[in-house]
Write a protein that holds these residues in place. Structure first.
Motif, PDB file in Angstrom:
ATOM      1  N   SER A   1     -16.651   1.889  34.805  1.00 41.83           N
ATOM      2  CA  SER A   1     -16.760   0.962  35.938  1.00 41.83           C
ATOM      3  C   SER A   1     -17.989   1.283  36.774  1.00 41.83           C
ATOM      4  N   PHE A   2     -18.217   2.568  37.004  1.00 43.97           N
ATOM      5  CA  PHE A   2     -19.382   2.986  37.786  1.00 43.97           C
ATOM      6  C   PHE A   2     -20.681   2.610  37.079  1.00 43.97           C
ATOM      7  N   LEU A   3     -20.761   2.872  35.770  1.00 46.69           N
ATOM      8  CA  LEU A   3     -21.987   2.565  35.024  1.00 46.69           C
ATOM      9  C   LEU A   3     -22.238   1.061  34.954  1.00 46.69           C
ATOM     10  N   VAL A   4     -21.168   0.294  34.668  1.00 44.93           N
ATOM     11  CA  VAL A   4     -21.312  -1.159  34.564  1.00 44.93           C
ATOM     12  C   VAL A   4     -21.707  -1.758  35.910  1.00 44.93           C
ATOM     13  N   GLY A   5     -21.009  -1.348  36.966  1.00 40.51           N
ATOM     14  CA  GLY A   5     -21.326  -1.861  38.291  1.00 40.51           C
ATOM     15  C   GLY A   5     -22.744  -1.528  38.706  1.00 40.51           C
ATOM     16  N   SER A   6     -23.157  -0.283  38.485  1.00 44.72           N
ATOM     17  CA  SER A   6     -24.514   0.143  38.846  1.00 44.72           C
ATOM     18  C   SER A   6     -25.552  -0.643  38.061  1.00 44.72           C
ATOM     19  N   GLY A   7     -25.292  -0.824  36.748  1.00 45.28           N
ATOM     20  CA  GLY A   7     -26.243  -1.545  35.899  1.00 45.28           C
ATOM     21  C   GLY A   7     -26.434  -2.982  36.359  1.00 45.28           C
TER      22      GLY A   7
ATOM     23  N   ILE B   1     -12.285   7.738  31.673  1.00 50.84           N
ATOM     24  CA  ILE B   1     -13.164   6.750  31.031  1.00 50.84           C
ATOM     25  C   ILE B   1     -13.249   5.443  31.822  1.00 50.84           C
ATOM     26  N   PRO B   2     -12.119   4.810  32.216  1.00 53.72           N
ATOM     27  CA  PRO B   2     -12.232   3.541  32.953  1.00 53.72           C
ATOM     28  C   PRO B   2     -13.060   3.660  34.227  1.00 53.72           C
TER      29      PRO B   2
ATOM     30  N   ILE C   1     -10.760  -1.846  29.964  1.00 53.72           N
ATOM     31  CA  ILE C   1     -12.077  -1.441  29.457  1.00 53.72           C
ATOM     32  C   ILE C   1     -12.740  -2.565  28.671  1.00 53.72           C
ATOM     33  N   SER C   2     -11.976  -3.213  27.789  1.00 54.49           N
ATOM     34  CA  SER C   2     -12.544  -4.325  27.020  1.00 54.49           C
ATOM     35  C   SER C   2     -12.996  -5.447  27.947  1.00 54.49           C
ATOM     36  N   SER C   3     -12.185  -5.764  28.958  1.00 56.10           N
ATOM     37  CA  SER C   3     -12.544  -6.817  29.910  1.00 56.10           C
ATOM     38  C   SER C   3     -13.804  -6.440  30.690  1.00 56.10           C
TER      39      SER C   3
END
Length: 594
Positions: free
Chosen positions: A14-20, A9-10, A127-129
């Motif tokens: 991270s990949f989705l957040v960074g890409s977005g 999950i982390p 994850i929360s951060s």
């Protein structure tokens, strides 16, 4: 039944957040590059600072290593740290004003990175951060003034970045003492008023941290000062300028020019000397009662005060900024600004107060302590997020009551800290109501947070961003472009530039900068509106940029710098005077004696 493995999950998030975030940031920068035709025209203060950057870069290029460092120290109007950094960008990429804008975008990315770092260091939850930090980044982009200022050469983004770390260094104090004086001095090098406001706010915050120690110290000092009051001659010297200043304020006497500011400077420097003497005399007592207080006054307050008073022009420029009257004259000016720029702030504030009340009731009834927080109480961890909200609020209250110069941009550097405080608050809320340590429960709680983040991400991606700080009117750039072309064609040798464009005109700074860039490219010295005392010989060309050709005005201007008369030179043929009008946009007049 085989247990689910949640270790992916982390990494996946991270990949989705960074890409977005990269997609959103790329789309915004693309809009800037394609739509903002006036981007190189960075305007008033950024243009003036960029001229200092050009001067520093020219010194590096010619091997004069002393001059840039001297400019870094001798910065009467604004700190030269940014120009110092820009000068290396000019050496690498050339003298484009876009360097100033892209430097601000770099500072914005550093703000984003700071969100993640500080959230994780305080919460210890990856994850929360990650998700809360990403929501804060998108929140920054949704605040229109911050987005516009990110695509400009203004100082607010750099100020916001350093202000975050100043407040965080207070949270870490006294475990890591060295960070606080370091970031406080960096804030002073970002913009003088930011540092003054921070120190003012810090004075109100110190009693919260060290109330008992301060009370004991002042009681002891008061007792000793009565015994030795006759041994303080500095206060006697201060009586004279204070009396003159009070007579000036009640209009009993009249002072002109810089006299009032220099009078204030003399008062301030006497107070600073007395403060240093006072701290030295009572250093042992202060260290005995609280080493932390001793450290703060010695290495945070004193260096800032000394930096301001060692240069008279620096102090007078700062005082003029604070006393300058501009904008609304109301204590509610900045409240309106906050409501306008962050419309969801009041809703979040009500939500935060409600959460605090609910948690208090639950803890009073021993409900939370039974299901969570065996070692850490929510109210014990409040010191981790309250400073990020309290410091901006006290700062806003201070400038609302003290300074008549109330411009909306004066509080923009506080916005990232406010958002970070809100983010830290909600991270603590998430941890409190995560009532079980089961991986399944953590998965579903973070999944709900992820859905909320991606909903915001989707809305942000489909938004038409407004990032053109200089606007999109083509006529704004006509005068600087034509001035640049004429300077490119006619610059031959060392030149004095007389900028006779109206001081309030939008093209004044950019036209001047356009000429300076062309001279930098040709490696020809340019002196812009120099002090006549600094002109040592007559071997100069003279440029005058204005909105109309006026030979008499040009003759008068030249006589300030060179001992000549244009009429005499016309008759003898010794000089060449060229008037180059360009349509309705203005005129460049050029004098050359060769």
């Amino acid at each position: 039944m085989k247990k689910l493995n949640y270790s992916f999950i982390p990494l996946f998030l991270s990949f989705l957040v960074g890409s977005g975030l990269i997609i959103i940031f790329y789309s915004i920068v693309s809009i800037f590059c394609n739509d903002c035709i006036n981007a190189p025209f960075i305007g008033w203060d950024p243009g003036s600072r960029f001229q200092v950057s050009l001067s520093m870069a020219d010194s590096w290029r010619t091997g004069n290593l002393i001059s840039p460092f001297w400019k870094l120290i001798d910065s009467p109007t604004w700190p030269s740290l940014r120009s110092f950094v820009e000068s290396f960008g000019i050496l690498i990429f050339g003298p484009s004003p876009l360097i100033s804008i892209y430097l601000n975008l770099l500072f914005l990315v550093c703000i984003f990175a700071s969100f993640y770092i500080i959230l994780y260091r305080i919460s210890k939850n990856y994850i929360s951060s990650l998700l809360i930090g990403s929501i804060l980044c998108l929140g920054i982009l949704e605040i229109q003034p911050l987005l516009l200022y990110s695509f400009s050469g203004m100082l607010e983004i750099l100020g916001g970045l350093i202000f975050i770390w100043v407040v965080y260094s207070i949270i870490l104090f006294p475990k890591q003492r060295i960070l606080l004086p370091g970031f406080a001095f960096l804030l002073l090098q970002a913009k003088y008023p930011y540092a003054i406001l921070f120190l003012f706010t810090f004075l109100f915050y110190l009693p919260i941290l060290y109330g008992k120690e301060l009370f004991k110290f002042f009681c002891a000092v008061l007792k000793k000062s009565k015994e030795h009051s006759h041994r303080n001659p500095i206060l006697l010297f201060a009586i004279i300028p204070i009396t003159i200043f009070l007579l000036y304020k009640i209009k009993f006497i009249e002072l002109n020019g810089k006299a009032p500011s220099l009078l204030l400077y003399s008062i301030f420097i006497l107070i600073t000397i007395d403060s240093v003497r006072f701290l030295w005399n009572y250093r042992k007592l202060l260290r005995y009662l609280s080493f932390d207080l001793y450290f703060i006054f010695s290495f945070v307050f004193m260096p800032s005060l000394i930096w301001l008073v060692i240069h008279p022009d620096r102090f007078t420029a700062t005082s003029k900024t604070i006393q300058h009257v501009q904008g609304e004259q109301s204590v509610f000016t900045y409240t309106k600004t906050l409501n306008q720029d962050i419309p969801f702030l009041w809703m979040i504030s009500i939500l935060m107060i409600s959460f605090v009340f609910i948690i208090y009731i639950l803890q009073r009834r021993n409900i939370i302590s039974q299901i969570k927080l065996e070692e850490i109480s929510f109210f014990k961890t409040a010191s981790e997020w309250i400073p990020f909200i309290l410091f901006p609020m006290i700062t806003i209250l201070g400038i609302s009551l003290i300074s008549p110069n109330q411009q909306e941009r004066h509080i923009y550097h506080l916005y990232p800290a406010i958002l970070l405080g809100i983010g830290l608050f909600f991270i603590r809320i998430i941890h409190i109501f995560d009532i079980t340590d089961s991986k399944r429960m953590k998965f579903f709680s973070n999944f709900a947070l992820a859905l909320f983040y991606f909903f915001i991400l989707f809305n942000s991606y489909n938004k038409k961003w407004n990032v053109c700080y200089a606007g999109d009117k083509e006529d704004i750039r006509e005068h600087p472009l034509k001035t640049s072309r004429l300077a490119k064609e006619h610059s031959i040798r060392s030149t004095i530039l007389i900028n006779d464009i109206d001081t309030n005109h939008v093209n004044r700074a950019d036209s001047e900068l356009a000429v300076a860039i062309e001279f930098y490219k040709k490696k020809i010295p340019l002196y812009i509106n120099p002090n006549p005392k600094n002109i040592q010989n007559q071997d100069y060309d003279v440029f005058r940029i204005s909105f109309q050709c006026d030979k008499n005005k040009f003759n008068s201007d030249i006589s300030k710098y060179l001992d000549i008369n244009l009429d005499d030179h016309d008759s003898s043929g010794d000089a060449k005077i060229t008037s180059l009008p360009y349509d309705s946009m203005g005129c460049m007049e050029i004098y050359s004696n060769k």
